[in-house]
Design an enzyme around this catalytic site. Sequence first.
Site, PDB file in Angstrom:
ATOM      1  N   ARG A   1       4.898   3.959  -7.254  1.00 38.40           N
ATOM      2  CA  ARG A   1       3.641   4.390  -6.615  1.00 38.40           C
ATOM      3  C   ARG A   1       2.790   5.159  -7.625  1.00 38.40           C
ATOM      4  O   ARG A   1       2.555   6.349  -7.502  1.00 38.40           O
ATOM      5  CB  ARG A   1       3.977   5.152  -5.349  1.00 38.40           C
ATOM      6  CG  ARG A   1       4.735   4.199  -4.421  1.00 38.40           C
ATOM      7  CD  ARG A   1       5.072   4.791  -3.126  1.00 38.40           C
ATOM      8  NE  ARG A   1       4.007   4.586  -2.170  1.00 38.40           N
ATOM      9  CZ  ARG A   1       4.068   5.013  -0.926  1.00 38.40           C
ATOM     10  NH1 ARG A   1       5.113   5.669  -0.511  1.00 38.40           N
ATOM     11  NH2 ARG A   1       3.079   4.789  -0.102  1.00 38.40           N
TER      12      ARG A   1
ATOM     13  N   GLN B   1      -1.621   0.681  -7.246  1.00 39.05           N
ATOM     14  CA  GLN B   1      -2.107   0.916  -5.877  1.00 39.05           C
ATOM     15  C   GLN B   1      -2.420  -0.379  -5.130  1.00 39.05           C
ATOM     16  O   GLN B   1      -2.181  -0.482  -3.938  1.00 39.05           O
ATOM     17  CB  GLN B   1      -3.349   1.798  -5.919  1.00 39.05           C
ATOM     18  CG  GLN B   1      -2.980   3.270  -5.849  1.00 39.05           C
ATOM     19  CD  GLN B   1      -4.183   4.191  -5.841  1.00 39.05           C
ATOM     20  OE1 GLN B   1      -5.288   3.753  -5.613  1.00 39.05           O
ATOM     21  NE2 GLN B   1      -3.939   5.447  -6.113  1.00 39.05           N
TER      22      GLN B   1
ATOM     23  N   ASP C   1       0.687  -1.820  -3.550  1.00 37.64           N
ATOM     24  CA  ASP C   1       1.502  -0.855  -2.819  1.00 37.64           C
ATOM     25  C   ASP C   1       1.608  -1.251  -1.343  1.00 37.64           C
ATOM     26  O   ASP C   1       0.810  -0.831  -0.501  1.00 37.64           O
ATOM     27  CB  ASP C   1       0.865   0.538  -2.983  1.00 37.64           C
ATOM     28  CG  ASP C   1       1.680   1.634  -2.327  1.00 37.64           C
ATOM     29  OD1 ASP C   1       2.652   1.310  -1.616  1.00 37.64           O
ATOM     30  OD2 ASP C   1       1.340   2.813  -2.518  1.00 37.64           O
TER      31      ASP C   1
ATOM     32  N   SER D   1       2.175   1.540   1.322  1.00 35.90           N
ATOM     33  CA  SER D   1       0.945   2.210   1.783  1.00 35.90           C
ATOM     34  C   SER D   1       0.130   1.309   2.704  1.00 35.90           C
ATOM     35  O   SER D   1      -0.357   1.751   3.740  1.00 35.90           O
ATOM     36  CB  SER D   1       0.062   2.614   0.592  1.00 35.90           C
ATOM     37  OG  SER D   1       0.608   3.737  -0.040  1.00 35.90           O
TER      38      SER D   1
ATOM     39  N   TYR E   1       5.771  12.898  -3.341  1.00 31.84           N
ATOM     40  CA  TYR E   1       6.579  12.780  -2.128  1.00 31.84           C
ATOM     41  C   TYR E   1       7.173  14.128  -1.722  1.00 31.84           C
ATOM     42  O   TYR E   1       7.160  15.081  -2.493  1.00 31.84           O
ATOM     43  CB  TYR E   1       7.747  11.821  -2.365  1.00 31.84           C
ATOM     44  CG  TYR E   1       7.358  10.375  -2.380  1.00 31.84           C
ATOM     45  CD1 TYR E   1       6.974   9.741  -1.211  1.00 31.84           C
ATOM     46  CD2 TYR E   1       7.397   9.648  -3.550  1.00 31.84           C
ATOM     47  CE1 TYR E   1       6.642   8.407  -1.208  1.00 31.84           C
ATOM     48  CE2 TYR E   1       7.066   8.312  -3.567  1.00 31.84           C
ATOM     49  CZ  TYR E   1       6.692   7.693  -2.387  1.00 31.84           C
ATOM     50  OH  TYR E   1       6.363   6.378  -2.390  1.00 31.84           O
TER      51      TYR E   1
END
Length: 376
Positions: free
Chosen positions: A123, A128, A131, A134, A228
Site C-alpha cells: 500500500r 494506489q 489497491d 481500498s 496501519y
Amino acid sequence: MVPSVKIAIAGETQTGERRVAVVPGLVSRLTGKGYEVAVEPGAGKPAGFTDDEYRDAGATVDEDALVGAGVVLSVQPLSPSQVPALAPGAITISFLPTAQHLDYVRAVRDAGHTALAMELVPRISRAQAMDALSSQAFVAGYRAALVAAERLPRLFPLSMTASGTIPPAKVLVLGAGVAGLQAIATARRLGAVVRAYDVRAASAEEVRSLGAEFVDLELPTLEGAGGYAREMTEDRSRLQRERLAPHVADADVLITTAAVPNRVAPVLVTADMVAAMRPGSVVVDLAAESGGNVEGAKPGEEVTVGDVSVWGARNVPSDLPAQASQLYGTNVVNLLLLMHTDEGLTPNFDDEIIAGACVTHGGEIRHEPTRDLLAP
Ligand code: NAD
C-alpha cells in the site's frame, strides 16, 4: 508486437461471489496491447454484464477460456482442479487469502505458475491504482451505512415539519480507515449526526473533514507501519471498551470496521455493550468475516442481542457487484499491465509491487508466511 497470449476472465464458481474480475469497459485496455481476451460464458452475468457486451468490447466468449490461457484474472482464486488447463508458466491474479487456499497454492506452485494476490499489493503511493483492498473497502463502507439506515426504524435526518421536529439519528463508527470514512460520509449525506473513533491519530482530522465528531477516549494512539493500526494490549483493550461503552449506548447505529493487518479483528464491543443500546438500534459489523469487532456478530447473518439487531458482513462488495467489479477490474488490469513489455508479460521482481504481491513463481513459494504454512 507482443507474443500471442490469451488472457482469460474466469466465471466465479464460489457461492455468493457476484463480482467479475474485468468488466467489458476494460477489455480494450488489454486487446489494445495485442492480447487476446477470452471470457467464460456468463462470467459477467451476476455483476450485470452480458456475454454480448464482452463480445462487443472485443473479447471472445468461450467455454474453454481457461484452456491454454497465459493469464487468468478472477476475483476469488480458481479451484486447484482448474490449474492444469492453463498454459505453462501462466500468471493468475485474484484475491488469494493463502491460509484458506493452501491446496490452490500447492497446485500453482507445482505447475510452475506465477500467482499474484491482490491483498498483498503493497500500500504505497505508486500502487494506489492497484489497491483492491481500498477500492473494495470503499464500496463496503458505503453499503454499511445504507444497511444500517434501512434497518433502523427511525429517520436519519433532522426533520422540521409542520407536524413537529424529529431529531437526527446518532451514528457511531469505530475504525476510520477507508471503509469507515466512506460509512461516515454516507451516513452524513443521509443526515445523521456521526461520531467516530480510531486508534490512529491521523484519522481524527479525516473524520472532522467529513463533518463528523472525533471521539477522544484519551488513550495513547496505536500507529503501526504503513499507516496501519497496531494490535492492542489486553489492558488497553479493556480501557477502550470501558470508555467507548457510554458512546455505544448513546448511538442509534453502530458501524464497526476495525482491522489490524494479519491479525484477527479486535473485539471492540461486547454483547453487554450492545444490549445497553436503545431497543431497535442497529449494529453493522463490517469486520464480522475476519473475527468480528462486535461480540456475537456472525458473518452473513443478522442476529439479535437484547433488542438490538446485529448485521454481520460477508462479502459486502458483492452486494454492489457492477461498480465493485469496475474498480476491482481497474486494479487488476493496472497490476497486469505493470508486467507488460514488448516481449510480453514479464514479472519484474525488482519492482516492489510485483515482488510484494507474488505468492508463487517458477515452482517456488515466494511469500514467506505462506511458505511457513506449507513447511513440513
Ligand atoms: P484496515 O482495514 O486495516 O483497518 C480499518 C481501520 O481500523 C484503520 O483505520 C485502523 O486504524 C482501525 N483500527 C484498528 N484497530 C482499532 C481499534 N482497536 N479501535 C479502533 N480502530 C481500530 O485499514 P485500511 O482502512 O485499509 O487503511 C487504514 C489507513 O491506511 C488508511 O486510512 C490510510 O491512511 C492508509 N492507507 C494508505 C494507502 C496508500 O498509501 N496507498 C492505501 C490504503 C490505506
